[in-house]
Design an enzyme around this catalytic site. Sequence first.
Site, PDB file in Angstrom:
ATOM      1  N   HIS A 123       1.725  40.248  55.464  1.00 37.71           N
ATOM      2  CA  HIS A 123       1.608  39.207  54.438  1.00 37.71           C
ATOM      3  C   HIS A 123       0.566  38.142  54.776  1.00 37.71           C
ATOM      4  O   HIS A 123       0.633  37.036  54.244  1.00 37.71           O
ATOM      5  CB  HIS A 123       2.984  38.569  54.170  1.00 37.71           C
ATOM      6  CG  HIS A 123       3.978  39.532  53.566  1.00 37.71           C
ATOM      7  ND1 HIS A 123       5.342  39.341  53.609  1.00 37.71           N
ATOM      8  CD2 HIS A 123       3.778  40.704  52.892  1.00 37.71           C
ATOM      9  CE1 HIS A 123       5.949  40.346  52.981  1.00 37.71           C
ATOM     10  NE2 HIS A 123       5.027  41.194  52.560  1.00 37.71           N
ATOM     11  N   GLY A 190      15.496  40.434  61.637  1.00 36.92           N
ATOM     12  CA  GLY A 190      15.360  39.114  61.003  1.00 36.92           C
ATOM     13  C   GLY A 190      14.729  39.145  59.625  1.00 36.92           C
ATOM     14  O   GLY A 190      14.009  38.223  59.256  1.00 36.92           O
TER      15      GLY A 190
HETATM   16  C1  BJW Z   1      18.006  36.012  61.665  1.00 39.79           C
HETATM   17  C2  BJW Z   1      18.152  34.892  62.439  1.00 39.79           C
HETATM   18  C3  BJW Z   1      18.069  35.106  63.808  1.00 39.79           C
HETATM   19  C4  BJW Z   1      18.333  34.221  60.466  1.00 39.79           C
HETATM   20  N1  BJW Z   1      17.846  36.328  64.273  1.00 39.79           N
HETATM   21  N2  BJW Z   1      17.783  37.215  62.143  1.00 39.79           N
HETATM   22  C5  BJW Z   1      11.392  45.385  41.994  1.00 39.79           C
HETATM   23  C6  BJW Z   1      11.486  46.413  42.917  1.00 39.79           C
HETATM   24  C7  BJW Z   1      10.551  46.543  43.922  1.00 39.79           C
HETATM   25  C8  BJW Z   1       9.498  45.635  44.045  1.00 39.79           C
HETATM   26  C9  BJW Z   1       9.408  44.615  43.144  1.00 39.79           C
HETATM   27  C10 BJW Z   1      10.331  44.501  42.129  1.00 39.79           C
HETATM   28  N3  BJW Z   1       9.989  43.415  41.386  1.00 39.79           N
HETATM   29  C11 BJW Z   1       8.880  42.859  41.912  1.00 39.79           C
HETATM   30  C12 BJW Z   1       8.521  43.579  42.980  1.00 39.79           C
HETATM   31  C13 BJW Z   1       7.393  43.322  43.877  1.00 39.79           C
HETATM   32  C14 BJW Z   1       7.598  42.168  44.819  1.00 39.79           C
HETATM   33  C15 BJW Z   1       9.019  42.151  45.385  1.00 39.79           C
HETATM   34  O1  BJW Z   1       9.338  42.752  46.379  1.00 39.79           O
HETATM   35  N4  BJW Z   1       9.899  41.388  44.782  1.00 39.79           N
HETATM   36  C16 BJW Z   1      11.308  41.348  45.212  1.00 39.79           C
HETATM   37  C17 BJW Z   1      11.726  39.918  45.440  1.00 39.79           C
HETATM   38  C18 BJW Z   1      12.134  42.095  44.211  1.00 39.79           C
HETATM   39  N5  BJW Z   1       6.640  42.401  45.884  1.00 39.79           N
HETATM   40  C19 BJW Z   1       5.380  42.002  45.771  1.00 39.79           C
HETATM   41  O2  BJW Z   1       4.983  41.384  44.808  1.00 39.79           O
HETATM   42  C20 BJW Z   1       4.463  42.394  46.894  1.00 39.79           C
HETATM   43  N6  BJW Z   1       3.295  42.995  46.355  1.00 39.79           N
HETATM   44  C21 BJW Z   1       3.340  44.159  45.694  1.00 39.79           C
HETATM   45  O3  BJW Z   1       4.384  44.784  45.555  1.00 39.79           O
HETATM   46  O4  BJW Z   1       2.136  44.554  45.202  1.00 39.79           O
HETATM   47  C22 BJW Z   1       2.120  45.613  44.250  1.00 39.79           C
HETATM   48  C23 BJW Z   1       2.411  45.005  42.903  1.00 39.79           C
HETATM   49  C24 BJW Z   1       1.418  44.340  42.248  1.00 39.79           C
HETATM   50  C25 BJW Z   1       1.665  43.767  40.995  1.00 39.79           C
HETATM   51  C26 BJW Z   1       2.942  43.844  40.420  1.00 39.79           C
HETATM   52  C27 BJW Z   1       3.960  44.499  41.111  1.00 39.79           C
HETATM   53  C28 BJW Z   1       3.685  45.087  42.347  1.00 39.79           C
HETATM   54  C29 BJW Z   1       4.011  41.174  47.662  1.00 39.79           C
HETATM   55  C30 BJW Z   1       5.127  40.510  48.394  1.00 39.79           C
HETATM   56  C31 BJW Z   1       4.597  39.243  49.064  1.00 39.79           C
HETATM   57  C32 BJW Z   1       5.716  38.448  49.716  1.00 39.79           C
HETATM   58  N7  BJW Z   1       5.188  37.164  50.059  1.00 39.79           N
HETATM   59  C33 BJW Z   1       6.025  36.225  50.784  1.00 39.79           C
HETATM   60  C34 BJW Z   1       5.232  34.921  50.969  1.00 39.79           C
HETATM   61  C35 BJW Z   1       4.151  35.093  52.022  1.00 39.79           C
HETATM   62  C36 BJW Z   1       3.357  33.873  52.201  1.00 39.79           C
HETATM   63  C37 BJW Z   1       4.139  32.732  52.755  1.00 39.79           C
HETATM   64  O5  BJW Z   1       4.746  32.819  53.839  1.00 39.79           O
HETATM   65  O6  BJW Z   1       4.113  31.701  52.122  1.00 39.79           O
HETATM   66  O7  BJW Z   1       6.380  36.780  52.052  1.00 39.79           O
HETATM   67  S1  BJW Z   1       7.603  35.919  50.031  1.00 39.79           S
HETATM   68  C38 BJW Z   1       8.511  35.832  51.519  1.00 39.79           C
HETATM   69  O8  BJW Z   1       9.433  36.942  51.618  1.00 39.79           O
HETATM   70  C39 BJW Z   1       7.475  36.059  52.630  1.00 39.79           C
HETATM   71  C40 BJW Z   1       8.242  36.917  53.585  1.00 39.79           C
HETATM   72  O9  BJW Z   1       7.376  37.608  54.449  1.00 39.79           O
HETATM   73  C41 BJW Z   1       9.039  37.810  52.676  1.00 39.79           C
HETATM   74  C42 BJW Z   1      10.224  38.438  53.314  1.00 39.79           C
HETATM   75  O10 BJW Z   1      11.158  37.478  53.709  1.00 39.79           O
HETATM   76  P1  BJW Z   1      11.977  37.688  55.056  1.00 39.79           P
HETATM   77  O11 BJW Z   1      11.083  37.684  56.202  1.00 39.79           O
HETATM   78  O12 BJW Z   1      12.863  38.854  54.905  1.00 39.79           O
HETATM   79  O13 BJW Z   1      12.792  36.314  55.124  1.00 39.79           O
HETATM   80  P2  BJW Z   1      14.187  35.913  54.462  1.00 39.79           P
HETATM   81  O14 BJW Z   1      14.275  34.444  54.502  1.00 39.79           O
HETATM   82  O15 BJW Z   1      14.385  36.585  53.179  1.00 39.79           O
HETATM   83  O16 BJW Z   1      15.288  36.529  55.452  1.00 39.79           O
HETATM   84  C43 BJW Z   1      15.468  36.046  56.755  1.00 39.79           C
HETATM   85  C44 BJW Z   1      16.528  36.890  57.430  1.00 39.79           C
HETATM   86  O17 BJW Z   1      16.638  36.489  58.783  1.00 39.79           O
HETATM   87  C45 BJW Z   1      17.932  36.731  56.806  1.00 39.79           C
HETATM   88  O18 BJW Z   1      18.455  38.020  56.546  1.00 39.79           O
HETATM   89  C46 BJW Z   1      18.738  36.035  57.905  1.00 39.79           C
HETATM   90  O19 BJW Z   1      20.097  36.471  57.965  1.00 39.79           O
HETATM   91  C47 BJW Z   1      17.987  36.474  59.142  1.00 39.79           C
HETATM   92  N8  BJW Z   1      18.108  35.567  60.277  1.00 39.79           N
HETATM   93  N9  BJW Z   1      18.343  33.793  61.553  1.00 39.79           N
HETATM   94  C48 BJW Z   1      17.702  37.370  63.363  1.00 39.79           C
HETATM   95  N10 BJW Z   1      18.204  34.051  64.643  1.00 39.79           N
END
Ligand code: BJW
Length: 247
Positions: A123, A190
């Site tokens: 990302h 995580g």
């Molecule tokens: C611990 C802990 C400890 C706590 N030890 N653990 C339907 C189906 C499929 C896909 C889609 C859909 N509808 C839309 C989409 C596409 C969309 C998507 O996935 N949406 C979903 C929400 C449904 N995806 C996209 O748009 C991606 N692009 C794409 O698909 O392109 C093709 C396309 C083009 C046009 C149209 C459609 C498709 C791009 C995704 C980009 C994500 N960007 C972000 C922001 C990045 C920039 C920034 O940082 O500002 O990325 S969003 C945010 O979420 C960030 C993260 O990398 C990402 C994932 O989050 P993560 O890391 O999982 O964090 P959390 O907070 O969710 O979870 C933390 C976890 O840690 C928790 O479980 C805690 O329990 C745990 N934890 N303490 C271990 N100590």
Amino acid sequence: MENFSTNLINKLKNANSVTVLTGAGVSAESGVPTFRDKDGLWNKFSPQDLANMNSFLKNTELVWEWYKWRKNLISNVSPNAGHYALSEMEEYYTNKGKKFTLITQNVDDLHKKSGSKNILELHGNIMRSRCIKCNYSTENMDNEKTIPTCIQCGNYLRPDVVWFGESLSEEILDKAFEEAENCDVFFSIGTSSLVYPAAMLPVHARDEDAYIVEINPERSALAYLFDEEINKKSGEILPEIMQELKK
Ligand code: BJW
Ligand code: ZN
């Protein structure tokens, strides 16, 4: 060793290739808020509200304010025991001539800061900015400006991260799928497993018969898929795993 199985340690000892996917939870113990935390300063906005091009174009100052706040926070924190254990794991395998790949969804630099080398940043990276018009990329934007602009063409700079609706780098994504599909053990650590395509990586690893393991104090959206679930903090468990592996 009651937190994980002897089977896992045996698999790790025999593995020729290990792939790890990390998410925001890995940096939580460093003091970086996760995206779906309930108690962050910014919890009145979800990442979906802020991390997309429409918000940036409509509320440019607000989106930049959020990113500047996060950049500042990230510059002032250090890697935690989980990050260090992962860089040690890389060293462990590469010293044996084996393969280790770290795929991260995180845009902070904490894996790099803790010494990991083979990192695929899915990302992007929050420390880089790029021009919305000419793509000029820089790590030295003018922090004084409410909205930083491009020194080449004067247009707005944006954080060099991947927003919702934007494609991930094809090269990085292809490599990530390749490493997920060709490993013996795959860790998902995580991450809430809610954001795609990253959330597909463990599915591909499992389909190619890797042993797949989740480390997360809470069960993720895809927890049911995993061969082994370790419901503990990564900063506690990863050093324990490394200790057993080195025995
Ligand atoms: C611990 C802990 C400890 C706590 N030890 N653990 C339907 C189906 C499929 C896909 C889609 C859909 N509808 C839309 C989409 C596409 C969309 C998507 O996935 N949406 C979903 C929400 C449904 N995806 C996209 O748009 C991606 N692009 C794409 O698909 O392109 C093709 C396309 C083009 C046009 C149209 C459609 C498709 C791009 C995704 C980009 C994500 N960007 C972000 C922001 C990045 C920039 C920034 O940082 O500002 O990325 S969003 C945010 O979420 C960030 C993260 O990398 C990402 C994932 O989050 P993560 O890391 O999982 O964090 P959390 O907070 O969710 O979870 C933390 C976890 O840690 C928790 O479980 C805690 O329990 C745990 N934890 N303490 C271990 N100590
Ligand atoms: Zn420009």
